[in-house]
Design an enzyme around this catalytic site. Structure first.
Site, short mmCIF file in Angstrom:
data_model
loop_
_atom_site.label_atom_id
_atom_site.label_comp_id
_atom_site.label_asym_id
_atom_site.label_seq_id
_atom_site.Cartn_x
_atom_site.Cartn_y
_atom_site.Cartn_z
N ASP A 1 0.92 -1.48 0.00
CA ASP A 1 -0.23 -0.05 0.38
C ASP A 1 1.01 1.12 -0.12
OD1 ASP A 1 -1.68 2.14 0.35
OD2 ASP A 1 -3.24 0.83 1.73
N HIS A 2 1.52 1.84 -1.14
CA HIS A 2 2.09 2.94 -1.26
C HIS A 2 1.66 4.06 -0.12
CE1 HIS A 2 -0.76 4.77 -4.33
NE2 HIS A 2 -0.12 5.73 -3.72
N HIS B 1 -6.25 2.35 1.50
CA HIS B 1 -5.80 3.41 1.79
C HIS B 1 -5.14 4.34 2.96
CE1 HIS B 1 -3.09 2.37 -1.94
NE2 HIS B 1 -4.36 3.64 -2.52
#
Length: 506
Positions: A195-196, A258
């Site tokens: 999950d950036h 996110h």
């Protein structure tokens, strides 16, 4: 003072990657060219990679090793915006780039990959250490993992790890089914769900801010915090991805993964240590504490939206239904706002308002924590709108933290006005912040899963979001309900107003 030379600063080399190979499925795709290879090049530029480090690209397009290296050089030169292209660094990095053409549905591909990895292990002394990165269509995740297993590549000398891009399923059942398939080959400890957002410096800094200081943590509870707002706004539309976005929507594309992970980081209990499972245990516990809502509560506490056409900056902007590949009667949400309550002693009764949308006025991601007002207004001379005490964590575009509080205005009397204390990453440290993918790839390569999402966290997120999805799916929305370039539907404002709150304008 002379600028720091990245090749001479030993403090930058504390976390070095051992000898290993990275196998990228989908190596001809945008993610590889825009994010993965530039991030790996930067790690090479900072001398974090070992001399024997290797990358094997996989896609269906026929290509030689040399052609692959040329394409990746173009990618690095085009997308490494804050890193100079150093020919000597690139030359050493490019020697470790290899390519295998094939389709993930073809069992022979994995046999060829196995032979290539064996050659690399012998020539570059990688010790059998391999990180597999699935940058493919989500429908191919299980196929690729099972193909690796059938060729015996999920086990062997050294370590083997698997990075999976989101989405992790499209509902709770599919998320569980995907994990069951992955676990036929890889143990949960080998699976890194990326999950950036968790790799962004400011998101990581939430942990340092809360648990590295003694000032704020005593205030971090229902007694002092009135509510929390988490906003992820985009000014762009679907940018040619209408067909994909029509199947996802803002709720599943942004909030389920996110923003719930950001919320968990903001609201989690202190962990016993800063080890991966200790931190992830607390994030998971927080997500499992999200209050389940009945259908009537969902209708009152959530808002779907879809942007319509508008004229912005002298140009006509299409609505979502006019975008290429989108059904003219689409019920997909391009805006989602939800009210979340956490059922534990720290947060009981404190609303967390989370929103995300496309075609909003500006691109910004932030967390705004509003504190309770002083219990008694003693300054009779204050007649202005002083506003609440706020702690604002800016995730993008400019990473930093602001504390807004009240101060006496100069002059006679006790008139108050809001002032800010600001911390900005760039100006405070005077050095470059690594990209999210640099951070997360480095973590995976050294075996640190702290910033990665564990399966129980994925399931807890879907358990919170799926009931909302179901209610929205069963309800015919009157779309579009906000014009492109505005802050979303009026119903979203009304959702907060019912509790005496209002969205902050970033």
């Amino acid at each position: 003072m002379a600028p720091v030379n990245p090749f001479e600063d030993p403090l930058r080399f504390e976390r070095r990657v051992p000898e290993c190979a990275v196998v990228i499925f989908g190596a001809n795709g945008d993610l590889t060219k825009r994010k993965l290879i530039p991030a790996l090049y930067r790690l090479a530029y900072d001398r974090r990679l070992s001399a024997g480090f290797a990358v094997v690209g996989i896609s269906r397009t026929p290509m030689s090793d040399e052609q692959f290296r040329e394409k990746m050089q173009e990618a690095v030169q085009s997308f490494s915006e804050d890193t100079e292209f150093a020919p000597d660094v690139w030359e050493g990095f490019a020697r470790g780039l290899f390519y295998v053409a094939g389709d993930v549905n073809d069992s022979e591909l994995y046999q060829r990959l196995g032979r290539k990895l064996a050659e690399i292990e012998n020539s570059r002394s990688t010790g059998g250490n391999v990180l597999f990165y699935l940058s493919t269509q989500p429908s191919q995740y299980a196929t690729a993992a099972l193909g690796l297993g059938s060729a015996g590549l999920g086990r062997g000398n050294g370590w083997q790890r698997l990075i999976v891009e989101k989405p992790f399923g499209h509902d709770l059942a599919s998320a569980r089914a995907l994990s069951d398939q992955l676990h036929k080959v890889f143990d949960e400890s080998q699976v890194y769900r990326i999950d950036h957002y968790l790799g962004k410096e400011t998101v990581q800094n939430i942990l340092a801010f809360r648990f590295g200081n003694g000032i704020f943590e005593p205030l971090w509870n229902r007694r002092y915090i009135n509510h929390v707002q988490i906003t992820a706004a985009e000014s762009i539309g679907v940018e040619g991805r209408g067909a994909y976005y029509q199947e996802a929507g803002a709720l599943a594309d942004m909030i389920q993964n996110h923003l719930l992970q950001v919320m968990a980081t903001i609201a989690m209990e202190p962990s016993a240590s800063f080890r991966a499972n200790s931190v992830r245990d607390e994030r998971s516990k927080l997500l499992r504490s999200i209050k389940a809502m009945a259908a009537d509560e969902i209708r009152a506490s959530t808002t779907p939206g879809q942007y319509g056409p508008a004229r912005i900056g002298g140009a006509d902007v299409p609505g979502f239904r006019q975008e290429s590949g989108v059904d003219p009667q689409s019920q997909t949400n391009t805006y989602a706002a939800v009210t979340v309550f956490v059922e534990n002693w720290r947060w009981a009764g404190v609303p967390f308002y989370i929103r995300s949308g496309k075609r909003l006025p500006k691109r910004v991601t932030e967390i705004a924590i509003q504190f309770n007002a002083a219990p008694l207004a003693i300054f009779d001379g204050d007649t202005g709108d002083t506003g609440p005490n706020l702690l604002i964590v800016r995730i993008q575009p400019e990473e930093g933290i602001s504390l807004k509080f009240l101060s006496k205005r100069p002059g006679t009397g006790m008139k108050l006005r809001p002032v800010s204390m600001d911390f900005n990453y760039g100006s405070s440290f005077g050095e470059r912040s690594p990209s999210a993918y640099e951070t997360l790839l480095l973590d995976a390569l050294i075996g640190d899963a702290t910033l990665y999402t564990r399966q129980d966290m994925v399931e807890a997120s879907w358990a919170a979001v799926e009931p909302i999805q179901n209610v929205w799916r069963e309800t015919q929305s009157d779309f579009p309900n906000y014009a492109a370039g505005t802050w979303g539907p009026a119903a979203s404002d009304a959702m907060l107003a019912r509790r005496g709150h209002a969205w902050r304008k970033p």
